[in-house]
Design an enzyme around this catalytic site. Structure first.
Site, PDB file in Angstrom:
ATOM      1  N   HIS A  11       0.829  -1.216   0.000  1.00 13.26           N
ATOM      2  CA  HIS A  11       0.000   0.000   0.000  1.00 13.26           C
ATOM      3  C   HIS A  11       0.862   1.264   0.000  1.00 13.26           C
ATOM      4  O   HIS A  11       0.437   2.300   0.515  1.00 13.26           O
ATOM      5  CB  HIS A  11      -0.964   0.035   1.193  1.00 13.26           C
ATOM      6  N   LYS A  71      16.560  21.588 -11.396  1.00 14.68           N
ATOM      7  CA  LYS A  71      15.910  20.293 -11.609  1.00 14.68           C
ATOM      8  C   LYS A  71      16.770  19.261 -12.332  1.00 14.68           C
ATOM      9  O   LYS A  71      17.541  19.589 -13.217  1.00 14.68           O
ATOM     10  CB  LYS A  71      14.625  20.490 -12.447  1.00 14.68           C
ATOM     11  N   GLU A 107       9.514   8.306 -16.470  1.00 14.94           N
ATOM     12  CA  GLU A 107       8.126   8.739 -16.686  1.00 14.94           C
ATOM     13  C   GLU A 107       7.610   8.276 -18.043  1.00 14.94           C
ATOM     14  O   GLU A 107       6.468   7.811 -18.171  1.00 14.94           O
ATOM     15  CB  GLU A 107       8.031  10.264 -16.605  1.00 14.94           C
TER      16      GLU A 107
END
Ligand code: ARG
Length: 408
Positions: free
Chosen positions: A144, A264, A271
């Site tokens: 979970h 960044k 992705e």
């Protein structure tokens, strides 16, 4: 000129032609192979002379590598007949584009499957190397997405390898499904010409031979499953490289910067691997929907089988290639992993089980430990060497076994 120009007085309208044309140049070398097989049958059947067969074979060698489609070609089959020149006027005896395209696509899919098996193996072998390096690295296992029980990073990475192994087997299955040959089925009912049977395993029924695309669906299914697995791998890497998890640092050769935010370093590869799953599933369901309800045997709807198959091959190749670089170069932050694993709560189950080993019923032990967690008095069991299941030795053994199965 179309292959069917003898039937009509006028050419089809440009808009209709644009609509009918197949974007199938990728089939060229496979169709050349299928055409070679057919030419030999014609030769054996006395319909091509020795020198005509030689001309066809020389021309096919060239076409397979250099042949280009033209706007006037309806599809790759028209291209080949055009490029074969004079002898091309003989080549279509005893065959139809219906069995021809089925043969070419089967060859294409078989090759794409082999390519997938090779690329999966290469990625799996590089994951295995990382798993071996990280056999002793503790990390929390999650259920979970909540810290659950202590495991090793090596064990986690081995789960990826298991998924890849099943994917490899699915591509092997799809390659087998593509093997039988439809050549000889003609348009639907063979031909009256006395030709020897094509070599290799034959499909039994001529309607099924030209109408069947199960093998393409098997390939798209294998690709969709692989993409689904790689999507999960991608998602884990995306999570792990967040400041919140901080389990990994991305290698610069597989990371991207931001055009605006100077600080960044983004996990675009992971992705995109995650995102590719959507289209892969769409290609499978799309072709299923195309075929569902089609009357036997060949219908032009089946021309729609090519784009998804071509796109799947491209995505399998590029996704595995990029992920291999990413996973090969990723740096695991052992301190962060250890800190997460030192959360005493990941040992709660171990403590309950230690009580069970001393004769306490499991439900009682569970309630006892749960009460400690609730009122904040829970303390992890003392021994720093508490059992991490499976331990480093298990990981090393599993890596060795997996290497044998991947022949590495
Ligand atoms: N380009 C067609 C396809 O991909 C080839 C078969 C055309 N057959 C026909 N009877 N029009 O399916």
């Amino acid at each position: 000129m179309t292959l069917w120009s003898g039937r009509v007085d006028t050419e089809v309208a440009q808009a209709v032609w644009n609509f009918l044309r197949a974007d199938d140049a990728e089939l060229l070398q496979y169709d050349c192979l299928a055409t070679r097989v057919h030419a030999r049958r014609l030769h054996e059947g006395g319909l091509l002379s020795d020198s005509e067969l030689a001309d066809v074979e020389t021309a096919l060698d060239w076409i397979a590598v250099e042949g280009g489609t033209e706007p006037d070609d309806e599809d790759v089959h028209s291209t080949i007949e055009r490029l074969l020149g004079t002898v091309g006027r003989k080549i279509h005896a005893g065959r139809s584009r219906n069995d021809q395209v089925a043969a070419a696509l089967r060859l294409y899919v078989a090759d794409a499957c082999l390519e997938a098996v090779t690329a999966i193996r290469s990625f799996a072998v590089s994951v295995l190397a990382r798993a071996e390096e990280e056999a002793e690295t503790p990390m929390p296992g999650y259920t979970h997405l909540q810290r659950a029980q202590p495991i090793t990073l090596g064990h986690h990475l081995l789960a990826w390898v298991e998924m890849l192994e099943r994917d490899r087997d699915r591509f092997r299955f799809a390659a087998e499904a593509a093997r039988p040959w439809p050549l000889g089925a003609g348009a639907i009912a063979g031909s009256t010409l006395d030709l020897p049977p094509p070599p290799g395993a034959q499909l039994r029924n001529s309607l099924d031979a030209v109408g069947d695309r199960d093998f393409a669906l098997d390939y798209l299914y294998a690709s969709a499953m692989l993409a689904t697995h790689l999507s999960r791998v991608g998602e884990e890497i995306v999570l792990w490289c967040t400041s919140e998890f901080g389990f990994v640092r991305l290698p610069e050769e597989a990371a991207t910067g931001s055009s605006m935010m100077p600080q960044k370093l983004n996990p675009d590869v992971a992705e995109l691997a995650r995102g590719k799953g959507g289209a892969a599933i769409g290609r499978l369901t799309g072709l299923l929907a195309t075929i569902k309800g089609l009357p036997l045997a060949y219908n032009r709807d089946l021309q729609e089988d090519k784009e998804p198959v071509f796109a799947a091959r491209r995505d399998v190749r590029t996704t595995l290639g990029a992920l291999e670089v990413l996973v090969g170069g990723i740096e695991f932050d052992h301190e962060r992993l250890a800190a997460a694993c030192n959360d005493p709560l990941v040992s709660a189950t171990d403590l309950a089980e230690a009580m069970v080993a001393e004769g306490i019923p499991f439900r009682d032990a569970h309630e006892h430990v749960a009460a400690q967690v609730r009122d904040g008095t829970f303390e992890a069991p003392e021994s720093p060497s508490r059992r991490v299941a499976p331990g480093p030795a298990d990981v090393h053994a599993a890596v060795a076994e997996a290497r044998t199965r991947f022949d590495a």
